[in-house]
Scaffold this active site. Sequence first.
Site, PDB file in Angstrom:
ATOM      1  NE  ARG A   1      -3.958  -2.296   1.924  1.00 16.89           N
ATOM      2  CZ  ARG A   1      -3.818  -3.465   2.514  1.00 16.89           C
ATOM      3  NH1 ARG A   1      -2.804  -3.669   3.336  1.00 16.89           N
ATOM      4  NH2 ARG A   1      -4.664  -4.444   2.293  1.00 16.89           N
TER       5      ARG A   1
ATOM      6  CB  THR B   1      -0.010  -5.467   3.151  1.00  7.14           C
ATOM      7  OG1 THR B   1      -0.929  -5.230   4.220  1.00  7.14           O
ATOM      8  CG2 THR B   1       0.163  -6.960   2.946  1.00  7.14           C
TER       9      THR B   1
ATOM     10  N   GLY C   1      -1.350 -10.698   9.675  1.00  9.69           N
ATOM     11  CA  GLY C   1      -1.252 -12.096  10.073  1.00  9.69           C
ATOM     12  C   GLY C   1      -2.356 -12.571  10.997  1.00  9.69           C
ATOM     13  N   GLY C   2      -3.459 -11.843  11.048  1.00 11.37           N
ATOM     14  CA  GLY C   2      -4.561 -12.257  11.906  1.00 11.37           C
ATOM     15  C   GLY C   2      -5.115 -13.626  11.549  1.00 11.37           C
ATOM     16  CD  GLU C   3      -4.084 -13.710   7.233  1.00 10.76           C
ATOM     17  OE1 GLU C   3      -4.337 -12.875   8.127  1.00 10.76           O
ATOM     18  OE2 GLU C   3      -3.498 -13.410   6.181  1.00 10.76           O
TER      19      GLU C   3
ATOM     20  CG  ASN D   1      -9.174 -11.241  12.486  1.00 11.78           C
ATOM     21  OD1 ASN D   1      -8.450 -10.663  11.681  1.00 11.78           O
ATOM     22  ND2 ASN D   1      -8.967 -12.501  12.851  1.00 11.78           N
TER      23      ASN D   1
ATOM     24  CG  ASP E   1     -11.855 -12.205   8.936  1.00 10.28           C
ATOM     25  OD1 ASP E   1     -10.867 -11.877   9.617  1.00 10.28           O
ATOM     26  OD2 ASP E   1     -11.813 -12.289   7.703  1.00 10.28           O
TER      27      ASP E   1
ATOM     28  CG  ASP F   1      -9.279  -7.645  10.035  1.00 11.90           C
ATOM     29  OD1 ASP F   1      -8.252  -7.813  10.679  1.00 11.90           O
ATOM     30  OD2 ASP F   1      -9.809  -8.529   9.321  1.00 11.90           O
TER      31      ASP F   1
END
Lengths: 197, 575
Positions: B136, B180, B196-198, B264, B306, B308
């Site tokens: 970004r 990102t 990296g929340g996932e 999240n 989820d 965020d």
Amino acid sequence: MSSPSDQTRRTIILTALATAVHASAPRSVAAEEDAPGSDLRPQKADVLVFAEGDHAGEVITPQDLNPGGPAVRAWPKDPKTSVVRKGSRLNEVVVVKLDPAELDDSTRPRSADGVVAYSAICSHAGCPITAWGKAAQGEKDVLKCVCHNSEFDPRQSAQVVFGPAPRRLAALPLAIADGSLTVAGTFVGKAGAQQGG
Amino acid sequence: MTMKQWLLPSLFASTCLFSIAAGAGPIEKYSPVTADRLKNPEPGNWMLYRRTYDGQGYSPLNQINTSNVKDLVPVWTFSTGVVEGHQSPPVVNNGVMFVTTPQGQVIALNAKTGDEYWRYKRQLPDDLFQLHPTNRGVGLWQDKLYLATTDDHVVALDAKTGKVLWDTKVQDYKKGQYLTLMPLVVDGKIIVGGSGGEFGIRGYVVAYDADTGKELWRTFTIPGPGEPGHETWSGDDWKSGGAPAWMTGNYDIETRTIYWGTGNAAPWPGETHPGDNLYATSVLALDPDNGKIKSYFQYHQNDSWDWDEVDAPMLVDLQRDGRTIKSLIHPGRNAIFWVLERKPEGIKYVAGWPFVHTDVWKGIEPNGKPIVDPAHKPGIGKRVEFCPSLWGGKDWPSAAYSQNTRLVYVPANENFCGGFTGEKLPLVPGQLWLGTKPEDIGLKVRWGATHFGELQAWDPATGKKVWSHNFPKSHLFGSVTVTAGDLVLVGGTNDRMFRAFHAKTGELLWEQKTNSGIVGMPVAYEVDGTQYIAVQSGWGVDAQRIQDALATQNDVGVENNVPQGGVVWVFAVKK
């Protein structure tokens, strides 16, 4: 649009993918990943072991696999040192047992008792191949990456049959030794994504 | 965690970190970026993620306006040669443009002609697994640029040449850590937050010295034992509870306070991490000098969807209830349009209302805590449907605020719902950890839906929607920019269009079909007295995923045929 009384229509979309479940604790996983040879790509004479589930770490035999699938995830293991090659995710493979008569001429020589193995890393963006199910187009079950919905036909050298993947999955030749699946050669093709990150 | 730093030339000892700076460069005339310039940017420049520290996404340029936008034409384009989601704003500093692409490329261009000065190509590790392959933008400070990479490094480049000056490893990409965002630059500090929340990480915001890459402070978004808020977690859940901080924060210059959004809680189902889970799905007020948390507001507790809330709130002086409110405005992924107040004692709730349909919330308590309907909260072993979908009422793409109209422009999505069945699964570092099976994740179109994407204009003073432009066959997944020429600029649709709307009325004034779908952020800038509008077109990531889902729903009639490949588009009024 679905009516309120209809079954909800579900689309596999993925902010996500299936989580591979390893039986070993993170600390032992880390130790395995640091072991000499753990980051080498699959080597000839390696055995294959289950990557997840109740039998994680156990050697795979053709009898362990259901004909027609589903595909299972596996790691190569050096039978001499007992090192499981978990040091790189590029070493992981998906293994599926098929009817040998369904395999095309380039796939059959790399199979063993109808069992074929391919890189578990999608050639599109490097996501893991986590699903086995009906193709978007046609009736056959295929290997799927639910990250961007790419599909690969394991009967035809894992060629792309749907989605954005630019090329087939790398194939891992197999043989049978002492009743177990073994690696008969190095990857055919490149394991990994064309563009990622 | 061990932090490794490479100061050139030792950087090139690493085999997986290799970069190329190539092109016609170097840049001969480059304007150093100072604290004063960032606090009071020239109208013709775009040097921060949303141009100004307040995050409003507002350009004071008005040479291109509602009267002449019909004559807007492309003046140059530039192919990046990269696929996937091109999400960064073209950053402009006195005639020099910097764009970033997926895979961590930075391209320096002449903002007037489109000629390339140089290009930095990062060689990412072969085994990098990236669900969100994007970037970004670069942060600017003095004569340097700062890039955050998906293999979890922060890299300083020479703005004139693209040469690497320092490269700092933040954490380990093999453990699901990645970056990102555009770094936030405040007084010589380069501040980033982790994704990296996932993957079940513990979120953080970290600051580095702009000159050396030395870590100055690190604030975890989940409090550890003994820290305030730790009691909102159970057992060891805090160690892997998510709360990633993957979007650029905004900055209050007067009070020297950074406002940073968090994501999240992990994994998704709230039953797996009982408690309110501070500071997930929150905005944090941080001290830029030491990272200390001054205050916080949690948009919703015990996240299970989820949702965020990483898009940082805009700082707006709002005339509301007969007084001036130093507000924070955040149209949330959780479907609530939030108006908060920056008070000396901390962040306070002012008002909130749904800006798209939601069945999750039954109301909001006086203190701002939403009241959840348990029937629409995912749990373990049961499939639960909820509205809006996983991507929420508005995902990460930014809303904008016009200082002319005093309206907020929201890239919203309506008529999407979602659902999944929660599962308790063990965490394996570096592997996805969602708390559900992917084949059980669904996108559902609401019965009777006439459209999906909505470009909405809201009056934050009254809570009234002033206008809305609806997209019958597309979601809307792109950031919004507004100008003093009363133009609202946005892409975000699956028809590859870039559009300009009248900020006061919502009238569509101009559109241009581009090479791909636009998930990039539009910007306005000026060189040698001519105003330009620029945006990257390059479809991918979650915009593509929603498109994939829409295209499978035959009764909606959407085809999945948005080509990928990034192109920088630059427009000006035809003379």
